[in-house]
Design a protein around this motif. Structure first.
Motif, mmCIF file in Angstrom:
data_model
loop_
_atom_site.group_PDB
_atom_site.id
_atom_site.type_symbol
_atom_site.label_atom_id
_atom_site.label_comp_id
_atom_site.label_asym_id
_atom_site.label_seq_id
_atom_site.Cartn_x
_atom_site.Cartn_y
_atom_site.Cartn_z
ATOM 1 N N VAL A 56 0.844 -1.191 0.000
ATOM 2 C CA VAL A 56 0.000 0.000 0.000
ATOM 3 C C VAL A 56 0.882 1.245 0.000
ATOM 4 O O VAL A 56 2.053 1.203 0.366
ATOM 5 C CB VAL A 56 -0.927 0.076 1.244
ATOM 6 N N PHE A 61 -3.807 0.490 -2.777
ATOM 7 C CA PHE A 61 -3.417 -0.889 -2.476
ATOM 8 C C PHE A 61 -3.244 -1.576 -3.828
ATOM 9 O O PHE A 61 -4.197 -1.677 -4.607
ATOM 10 C CB PHE A 61 -4.520 -1.562 -1.654
ATOM 11 N N LEU A 73 -6.301 -2.355 -6.227
ATOM 12 C CA LEU A 73 -7.348 -3.178 -5.626
ATOM 13 C C LEU A 73 -8.240 -2.341 -4.719
ATOM 14 O O LEU A 73 -9.369 -2.726 -4.437
ATOM 15 C CB LEU A 73 -6.728 -4.330 -4.831
ATOM 16 N N LEU A 74 -7.695 -1.218 -4.228
ATOM 17 C CA LEU A 74 -8.472 -0.334 -3.362
ATOM 18 C C LEU A 74 -7.852 1.058 -3.442
ATOM 19 O O LEU A 74 -6.631 1.193 -3.461
ATOM 20 C CB LEU A 74 -8.438 -0.840 -1.918
ATOM 21 N N SER A 87 -1.648 -4.326 4.930
ATOM 22 C CA SER A 87 -2.542 -5.206 4.178
ATOM 23 C C SER A 87 -2.239 -6.664 4.510
ATOM 24 O O SER A 87 -1.127 -6.994 4.931
ATOM 25 C CB SER A 87 -2.417 -4.962 2.668
ATOM 26 N N VAL A 97 -7.246 -4.306 4.278
ATOM 27 C CA VAL A 97 -6.333 -3.157 4.318
ATOM 28 C C VAL A 97 -6.604 -2.348 5.579
ATOM 29 O O VAL A 97 -7.752 -1.972 5.849
ATOM 30 C CB VAL A 97 -6.516 -2.267 3.056
ATOM 31 N N TRP A 106 -10.476 -2.240 5.919
ATOM 32 C CA TRP A 106 -11.264 -2.383 4.691
ATOM 33 C C TRP A 106 -11.217 -3.821 4.193
ATOM 34 O O TRP A 106 -10.196 -4.496 4.349
ATOM 35 C CB TRP A 106 -10.656 -1.534 3.573
ATOM 36 N N LYS A 107 -12.299 -4.240 3.543
ATOM 37 C CA LYS A 107 -12.271 -5.416 2.678
ATOM 38 C C LYS A 107 -12.088 -4.841 1.283
ATOM 39 O O LYS A 107 -12.939 -4.083 0.802
ATOM 40 C CB LYS A 107 -13.595 -6.172 2.750
ATOM 41 N N ALA A 108 -10.962 -5.175 0.634
ATOM 42 C CA ALA A 108 -10.662 -4.535 -0.655
ATOM 43 C C ALA A 108 -11.752 -4.812 -1.682
ATOM 44 O O ALA A 108 -12.127 -3.933 -2.453
ATOM 45 C CB ALA A 108 -9.298 -5.005 -1.166
ATOM 46 N N THR A 109 -12.269 -6.054 -1.687
ATOM 47 C CA THR A 109 -13.310 -6.390 -2.654
ATOM 48 C C THR A 109 -14.572 -5.588 -2.349
ATOM 49 O O THR A 109 -15.128 -5.696 -1.255
ATOM 50 C CB THR A 109 -13.615 -7.909 -2.608
ATOM 51 N N ALA A 111 -14.666 -2.451 -1.893
ATOM 52 C CA ALA A 111 -14.328 -1.313 -1.021
ATOM 53 C C ALA A 111 -15.261 -1.262 0.184
ATOM 54 O O ALA A 111 -15.817 -0.217 0.528
ATOM 55 C CB ALA A 111 -14.370 0.001 -1.813
#
Ligand SMILES: *[C@@H]1O[C@H](CO)[C@@H](O)[C@H](O)[C@H]1NC(C)=O
Ligand SMILES: *[C@@H]1O[C@H](CO)[C@@H](O)[C@H](O)[C@H]1NC(C)=O
Length: 347
Positions: A56, A61, A73-74, A87, A97, A106-109, A111
């Motif tokens: 990151v 990210f 990814l984010l 991360s 993240v 965060w869950k990158a998927t 956001a």
């Protein structure tokens, strides 16, 4: 003449040092070109189940393999609202993240937010248990010379502050990692002087994790970093450099790796043995290493990210061939990962 003599003596002395003892992580810029695009806030290195590496900066990210072609990814808002610092990949929650400014993970998927806890000082870094039901997060306030440690119960969706002897024995907390059996939690602590112009000491503390509740307790010093570095041969001088312990990861057998920020080195210590066995790995291109992780196809390559020696405004990546796969990589080979759907976009 005098200077010639002392130079000759110095040269003789230097060459009498045991040869082949220097460990060196060399530039991995060609393997991980994405690292060069992250700039001075590069941090939070992680590995996925295939050994792909990520990191990151404050706002992005990204995959290190090639950030110029893979989309981030984010992406965070930046400014005072968002500051990515860590991360980790999981099987059950995808990539996570840590956001130090938003006090959340965060869950990158998609956001999405895994959780927010405004009581956390940051978090700066975090680790995940093998079953992915427990998370531990550490943070610091540099000017206040304080830090904290949190436990997040994933199933209950609940964050709990872990009691630490803050202000008396522990100060700024940063790197955090579980032992391969998840029974011991390691957390770094560094102490500033009164006006935060000098780092006075740095240690790694260890906590016993209650197997039933997941709560860490009974903190004790695992390794006194300044004393250990000063006792090395040749001796190192962490105080003058203002060395700060930063990102920390383990391999699957309990060897701990930790970035020695402002020192251009990485600490290697097998936690099964005495602290006097600790060694350092020199870094070819990094002056301020911020984080690291073991990855690559076999999970054994130590990948270190940080600010470049040539220009502290830019980011670099160095790697070192270790002999054991990382704890995170090994955990990601578990059954839960082979059955989970895999994201294909970032390999
Ligand atoms: C963070 O990384 C992104 C993606 O590589 C880059 O575009 C951006 O300039 C970086 N931010 C800073 C402050 O360097
Ligand atoms: C850090 O502590 C100082 C007091 O020393 C305080 O003024 C500041 O708001 C704190 N920063 C954060 C981000 O909490």
């Amino acid at each position: 003449m005098k200077s010639f003599v002392s130079l000759a003596i110095f040269a003789a002395f230097a060459s009498s040092a045991p040869s082949g003892t220097q460990l060196l992580a060399k530039s991995a810029a060609s393997t991980y070109p994405g690292a060069a695009l992250l700039g001075s806030t590069i941090e939070g290195c992680s590995v996925d189940s295939r050994g792909g590496m990520y990191a990151v900066n404050q706002t992005h990210f990204v995959s290190l393999t090639d950030a110029s072609i893979s989309k981030p990814l984010l992406v965070g808002a930046g400014g005072t609202e968002s500051f990515f610092a860590s991360s980790r990949w999981t099987c059950s929650m995808g990539a996570l993240v840590g956001d130090a400014a938003a006090h959340k993970v965060w869950k990158a998927t998609g956001a999405a937010t895994l959780f927010t806890e405004k009581g956390m000082v940051q978090p700066n870094d975090f680790t995940v248990s093998k079953c992915e039901k427990r998370m531990y997060l550490a943070g610091m306030n540099y000017t206040a010379n304080t830090g904290d440690l949190w436990y997040y119960d994933v199933a209950k969706g609940k964050a709990v502050a872990v009691p630490v002897p803050v202000g008396t024995e522990t100060f700024r907390m940063n790197g955090v990692e579980l032992s391969p059996d998840d029974k011991t939690l390691y957390v770094t602590s560094a102490e500033n002087n009164a006006n935060a112009t000098q780092v006075l000491s740095a240690k790694i503390w260890k906590f016993k994790v209650d197997p039933a509740t997941g709560i860490p307790s009974s903190p004790e010093v695992a390794i006194d970093l300044y004393k250990t570095l000063e006792a090395m041969s040749p001796p190192l001088d962490p105080k003058t450099a203002g060395m700060d312990p930063d990102g920390m990861r383990m391999d699957s057998k309990g060897t701990l790796f930790m970035t020695l920020n402002a020192f251009g080195k990485v600490l290697v210590w097998d936690t099964n043995g005495p602290t006097c066995n600790a060694k350092v790995i020199d870094l070819e291109t990094i002056q301020n290493p911020t984080n690291l992780e073991l990855g690559g196809a076999d999970g054994k390559t130590l990948v270190v990210v940080g600010r470049c020696r040539a220009d502290l405004a830019t980011s670099c990546v160095d790697s070192y061939a270790h002999n054991t796969a990382g704890r995170a990589f090994t955990n990601l080979q578990g059954k839960q990962c082979t059955t989970a759907p895999k994201s294909k976009s970032y390999y």
